[in-house]
Design a protein around this motif. Structure first.
Motif, PDB file in Angstrom:
ATOM      1  N   UNK A   4       0.828  -1.203   0.000  1.00  0.00           N
ATOM      2  CA  UNK A   4       0.000   0.000   0.000  1.00  0.00           C
ATOM      3  C   UNK A   4       0.864   1.254   0.000  1.00  0.00           C
TER       4      UNK A   4
ATOM      5  N   UNK B 184      -1.010  -7.582  -6.028  1.00  0.00           N
ATOM      6  CA  UNK B 184      -2.283  -6.981  -5.657  1.00  0.00           C
ATOM      7  C   UNK B 184      -3.187  -6.948  -6.869  1.00  0.00           C
TER       8      UNK B 184
ATOM      9  N   UNK C 170      -3.744 -10.512  -1.114  1.00  0.00           N
ATOM     10  CA  UNK C 170      -4.972 -10.263  -0.351  1.00  0.00           C
ATOM     11  C   UNK C 170      -6.059 -11.261  -0.746  1.00  0.00           C
TER      12      UNK C 170
ATOM     13  N   UNK D 158      -2.222 -11.242   3.079  1.00  0.00           N
ATOM     14  CA  UNK D 158      -2.215  -9.798   3.374  1.00  0.00           C
ATOM     15  C   UNK D 158      -3.619  -9.441   3.861  1.00  0.00           C
TER      16      UNK D 158
ATOM     17  N   UNK E  40      -5.992  -6.678   4.938  1.00  0.00           N
ATOM     18  CA  UNK E  40      -6.090  -5.224   4.788  1.00  0.00           C
ATOM     19  C   UNK E  40      -7.564  -4.848   4.594  1.00  0.00           C
TER      20      UNK E  40
ATOM     21  N   UNK F 116      -8.987  -1.845   2.583  1.00  0.00           N
ATOM     22  CA  UNK F 116      -8.940  -1.874   1.117  1.00  0.00           C
ATOM     23  C   UNK F 116      -9.801  -2.992   0.541  1.00  0.00           C
ATOM     24  N   UNK F 117      -9.757  -4.151   1.185  1.00  0.00           N
ATOM     25  CA  UNK F 117     -10.364  -5.367   0.640  1.00  0.00           C
ATOM     26  C   UNK F 117     -11.826  -5.487   1.082  1.00  0.00           C
TER      27      UNK F 117
END
Lengths: 311, 311, 311, 311
Positions: free
Chosen positions: B49, B83, B108, B138, B140, B143-144
């Protein structure tokens, strides 16, 4: 071809047929395109949510656009999703789609990264400035996790940045604000306002939408074309009957067991199973990591088709 | 190099220096890498990120990994974010990163599309099966928009699917569940549990984390290396003092006016401004559509550096 | 009076006029009730969101119901919100409202606490079993943070647990599922499906809603009554014109500066300012901790009224 | 008694024992209070989340405070939640709790209604101005759906509006910002910063928290008292062992089948089952509409107790 201003009518988000090893199945895609165009649709939208754009590699995405543009051969306009996280990546997707002939591209706000209204506006301005084809805004809060505000869409439209809106937010009140705002704004002409709903196409057209992008039109393009025609003829009672028939058919998106799979696996799995059962595509496979429907679930899809007179 | 099992210590998510026209600034990246490695860090994480991975094109991403691997030359392990939205796209990103020498990749859960715990597990299993290098999960959620449950991480670890976890969820209770679960599980060995926080590295190490991936370590690698050493020496009082100094420095992420820009523009803008003010990189530009810091905001970054004795 | 099955037409969520020290202003409430009933509305809904139910003490809530029931004197049915966190607390609110004559109560899913579909169903069953008056379900995801699924509403309707739905979710597709499901279900009769939207009343009636509960009807009851009549007469073009006039008037909810106050302060502040400017209520005060509109903001409310021919 | 400034140590959020017909079971509450106070805790927090405050009627809430204050008889301070939607309603709850002797009240930001940072600040200022006892801020985003920003808490603390913070956000980084901010601010003295976590009490105390409010302390008060003492003695290794034992015991909150009930039913059901199995309370009933644990689930609670040496 020149992108219509506005684009009107039924513009299905085209499913991406796949082989059992998850490659794009070009012959099935050809048949699906003919099924749709011969069904009377007014445009095609490839690389949208229903197309599993999020699951396709860049190579596959390009192949889908290229195949579609070539096979459509100018019969209807072809819009292509340019789905990626931020400006530079979206510009790569646009370049690829435009290079193989997409008539317009459809672009969301930035996602995955944290964003801000000022950054969303900046994104669309930069994207449109660099795009060789018209850009439509794609409002899909369930995926992007922000909603495009009506006033932002209208100001971008007035600047000539965006040529239309594909609204999959489900919020008809906000949608109406764009429709009436675009109609009344002196600097906005030819702007296309399209609903992404399957369930309220009659209502969206009644409030003034230009057209619809219903995933279920893959399965029953003639139904949505009839619905569109009834609305345009002002036969709202007839339109409601047709819309309710399509709502019942849409129930197929819930066949997948929610304990075993998510909503995308179930909905796209059902559309593809229906296209397979109807003989349009060769294989109902969905992309990884979606979970396939099992036999009983596919059977329930068949019952929805039968009830709608489509088998 | 062989990926350590476990990876321990400070592994900064490396900023991606850019020229004013938003190309990867390779000489600045070289200097940044040396600044970090000479600062004593134990690994580098590119394309996270803080690296603006979401804003880099595939070509730029590959260039970043290639440049980093070559310049690091085996001094420390290099992890690369892979990503993207779903399994097939992530596999393309992994292939690219592995081809130019990444020692491990960080992945992710699927995002943008609707997902499900069963699909997340399927995603990691498919990704790991096809990856030539170890895969770290990952987490997160910002974001996800889903959180990786501790029991899923542990079961994937026990199967050998994932080699570690980079946790940026902010939830130390759930993080601890992974740490103690991994320690106690008979089938889990060498699993790396890394916190993505800047603010509670001492706490994360105290509960048993293997290491930290703090974005602020770009600005002050020696500070985090000291902090890590104090924790490993059991000097928790000293660690707390160092951590609190770094927390104060971290205040720089808030310099950007929230009426004018989002949190990413402000935080990454501040890190890059700090690296520019410290003479490490040539240009503080961030990727589009992020909004640049203005002069007064950069000045405030300078004050944070001065207060921390870094100017 | 007996609660109609179904309740149809316009049922405004009645604002709660307050004195400057935030007591219920009974004379103003009398005038507001007459303004609405004389405007032709078909029912009144007190203690809803627009009524600031969340801000009224239990004593004030009871006074509002008592005052309204007495002043209405059977001219139209009076529904009362029974807004509280869980079953036992909601039952206290229902007992209070029923004791002073409410004809029906409106109840959300549990909120504040973590909940579950099975617990929501259990909640409605327990509430209805103990309520002396009919219970309508209130779907308000923006406040409750869960959405009532259409199939749950329909199964509770089929059991006779709930007598209607007040839908403020904004999701017309799901709303339609309830409308058509209730129409087609053999065990459901007299079920009232009401939209809480101001902006798509025509669309909701077109899909088969029984009525509407628009907050803006406080300001312009005759407008919504006309709209309802046009829809029932099948004059959809005329309805659309009237609805669009009301949509423009609804713009007043945005007069408050979002840097200084939240959406409730702005929207309810605007409705009360409009009622004050129109001479219906004595004081435009809103409950604490809402932020009052300033003079310029009130002036903008006046312009909305003037543009709609209401001043 | 005078409220301590700061309040330190272990302050369990006291479960509310109920009879099988969901009345407050006063004799069981007496025994639970003695179990806790004799276990060494430093204060009691009634009417919190673990107390099922959201499920108790106002009469029951008052009875709980009254009973607790009388039975505690000054041995430790008694804090009472004043959980309601907005300022006027919270003030009623405070008046009730203070009238029967609560030493302090704990207040969330407004919920259910849409809110704004300026309105949250106004809420706390108005509440504190009218409260006869000190007010602590309660940060519980999972229920309130906003997070109290650290800088807001600190500015309210500096003004003397709030006497402390009970943080159940799970975000230790933001928690630390309050801890260090309060320590360094010249206008803040005696401010109590308490974590609501069961899982990271050692970490919270290590970053400087004054105390903890762990729901699991109902089940094992001596464990948390030991943990608190080890932390204060600087024996972090010993603290970690004790904390990890308590983390394992906390696993009981997951005994309820998520297909059948929500997280509150499962967690509070487990705590009450454990208290019942340990002989502290007469009946494990939880309030409606929570779903009761079944026999197998209760048996699993027993196994957690046995593994922790508590049976």
């Amino acid at each position: 071809m020149t992108f219509p201003a506005p684009l009107t009518g039924v513009v299905p988000p085209v499913c991406t047929p796949m082989t059992s090893d998850r490659e794009v199945d070009v012959p099935s895609l050809h048949r699906l395109i003919d099924h749709l165009v011969n069904g009377g649709v007014h445009g095609l939208f490839v690389l949208g949510t229903t197309s599993e754009a999020a699951y396709l590699t860049d190579r596959q995405r390009r192949l889908v656009v290229e195949t579609t543009v070539a096979h459509v051969a100018g019969r209807v306009p072809v819009l292509a999703g340019a789905i990626d996280m931020t400006t530079p990546r979206v510009l790569d997707r646009i370049a690829s789609a435009a290079a193989v002939g997409a008539d317009a591209v459809v672009v969301t706000a930035p996602f995955y990264t944290r964003t801000h209204p000022a950054e969303i506006a900046r994104h669309y301005r930069l994207v449109a400035a660099a795009s060789p084809v018209p850009v439509l805004a794609y409002d899909l809060p369930v995926a992007v996790h922000t909603k495009l505000p009506a006033d932002l869409v209208l100001s971008l439209a007035a600047e000539g940045v965006v040529a239309g809106l594909k609204d999959s937010s489900g919020d008809l009140g906000a949608f109406r604000e764009v429709v009436t705002g675009a109609r009344e704004h002196p600097d906005i002409t030819g702007f296309s306002v399209l609903t992404g709903s399957e369930l309220i196409v009659d209502a969206a057209l009644a409030v003034g939408a230009d057209g619809a992008v219903p995933g279920l039109a893959n399965v029953d393009p003639r139904g949505y074309v009839r619905l569109d025609a009834l609305c345009r003829a002002g036969d709202w009672a007839g339109a409601r009957v047709e819309q309710e028939r399509l709502c019942a058919l849409f129930g197929m998106v819930g066949v997948g067991d929610p304990g075993r799979m998510g909503g995308s696996s179930s909905a796209i799995g059902a559309f593809k199973a229906a296209l397979h059962l109807r003989g349009v595509i060769d294989c109902p496979a969905t992309a990884e990591p979606q979970v396939p429907l099992d036999g009983a679930e596919v059977e329930r899809v068949g019952k929805f088709l039968a009830a709608a007179g489509l088998l």
